[in-house]
Design an enzyme around this catalytic site. Structure first.
Site, short mmCIF file in Angstrom:
data_model
loop_
_atom_site.label_atom_id
_atom_site.label_comp_id
_atom_site.label_asym_id
_atom_site.label_seq_id
_atom_site.Cartn_x
_atom_site.Cartn_y
_atom_site.Cartn_z
N SER A 9 0.76 -1.27 -0.06
CA SER A 9 0.35 0.24 -0.22
C SER A 9 1.29 0.71 -0.37
O SER A 9 0.10 2.48 -0.04
CB SER A 9 -1.15 0.04 1.63
N ASN A 72 0.93 -7.36 4.53
CA ASN A 72 -0.12 -8.66 5.67
C ASN A 72 -0.97 -8.64 5.09
O ASN A 72 -1.67 -9.56 5.13
CB ASN A 72 0.92 -8.59 6.82
N HIS A 184 5.40 -2.14 7.25
CA HIS A 184 5.52 -0.90 7.54
C HIS A 184 6.35 -0.85 9.15
O HIS A 184 7.31 0.01 9.12
CB HIS A 184 4.67 0.18 8.35
N1 DGL Z 1 2.34 -2.77 5.12
C1 DGL Z 1 0.86 -3.70 4.90
C2 DGL Z 1 0.85 -4.45 5.71
O1 DGL Z 1 1.94 -5.43 5.46
C3 DGL Z 1 -0.22 -2.63 4.50
C4 DGL Z 1 -0.16 -0.96 5.42
C5 DGL Z 1 -1.40 -0.68 5.56
O2 DGL Z 1 -1.84 -0.08 4.54
O3 DGL Z 1 -2.93 -0.38 6.10
O4 DGL Z 1 -0.33 -4.34 6.46
#
Ligand code: DGL
Length: 264
Positions: A9, A72, A184
């Site tokens: 994202s 994830n 993230h």
């Molecule tokens: N980096 C993402 C994850 O691993 C998405 C975070 C998001 O867009 O809320 O869940």
């Protein structure tokens, strides 16, 4: 000779890209960060599935040979749906983190932190129990960590206070291993470490995912034969300058031109 496709994202998937570059230095990579629609973690399953299909189609236009779903939220709520639409190998980030955590825990108690979408899907619990039904699990959603990472707020008083509040149930639970169940979150690792203290082992799936990608490419005979410097291309759906800044800080190398795409 085709590139590997990676999407997330936003900037989070770069934690996986860093490891892919380290383990697969000759592979070209096309990265897509859906910065116009981040965060995914607070959106409905239907929306995340739709975005993921669009992102996959975007990467397929670039003729990728494998797609790494470096998110994830997508891996836990949308991967089975996207797998049913496409024949290309699609690698998610959940199973590799689970395998590593189950192997690492000594007291058979694992903590999982992630977005609301990931935690509510209970995918981590199902996968952990699938490997070892005896393991106790404590899960906590930490939704504000994503905007912090996207803004490049990786340390400081505000981030530390929020981390203390979110991580209290994990700390109190006594688990000895914690899965960073959002790509993230490794960007906030120093703060998370400070709150949880050194005896808690933090698992971030990037290393294992890159190994899994390498294994699949090797099995399918798809590893690059190129021995020249690989090309890494970055696309986002909004705000290229700020993405370049955060990404440069994180990858420790200039990204070249980040391209903005209007219609994924
Ligand atoms: N980096 C993402 C994850 O691993 C998405 C975070 C998001 O867009 O809320 O869940």
């Amino acid at each position: 000779m085709k590139p590997i496709g990676v999407f997330d994202s936003g900037v989070g998937g770069l934690t996986v890209v860093k490891e892919l570059i380290r383990q697969l230095p000759y592979e070209d990579i096309i990265y897509f960060g859906d910065t116009a629609r981040v965060p995914y973690g607070i959106k409905s399953k239907e929306t995340v599935v739709r975005f993921s299909i669009e992102n996959t189609l975007f990467l397929l236009k670039h003729d990728v040979k494998l797609i790494c779903v470096a998110c994830n939220t997508v891996s836990s709520v949308a991967l089975p749906s996207i797998k049913s639409h496409f024949r290309i190998p699609l690698v998610g980030v959940i199973s590799s983190a689970v395998r590593e955590a189950v192997y690492a825990t000594q007291n058979k108690y694992i903590g999982v932190i992630g977005t609301r979408g990931t935690i509510d899907s209970r995918t981590y619990e199902k996968e952990i129990r699938g490997l070892d039904p005896q393991i106790k699990i404590k899960t906590v959603a930490c939704p504000l960590f994503v905007p912090f990472a996207e803004e490049g707020w990786l340390s400081g008083k505000v981030v530390l206070e929020v981390a203390k509040k979110y991580l209290k149930p994990i700390k109190d639970s006594g688990c000895d291993t914690v899965i960073l169940g959002c790509t993230h979150y490794p960007l906030l690792k120093p703060v998370i470490k400070e709150v949880l203290a050194d005896k808690v082992k933090l698992i971030d799936s990037a290393k294992q995912v890159a190994m899994e990608v390498k294994g699949i490419l090797a099995c399918e005979g798809l590893l690059s034969k190129n021995r020249k410097k690989a090309k890494h291309k970055f696309y986002v759906s909004d705000n290229t300058a700020w993405f370049s800044d955060v990404a440069k800080k994180f990858l420790g190398e200039p990204l070249g031109k980040v391209k903005k795409v209007n219609n994924v």
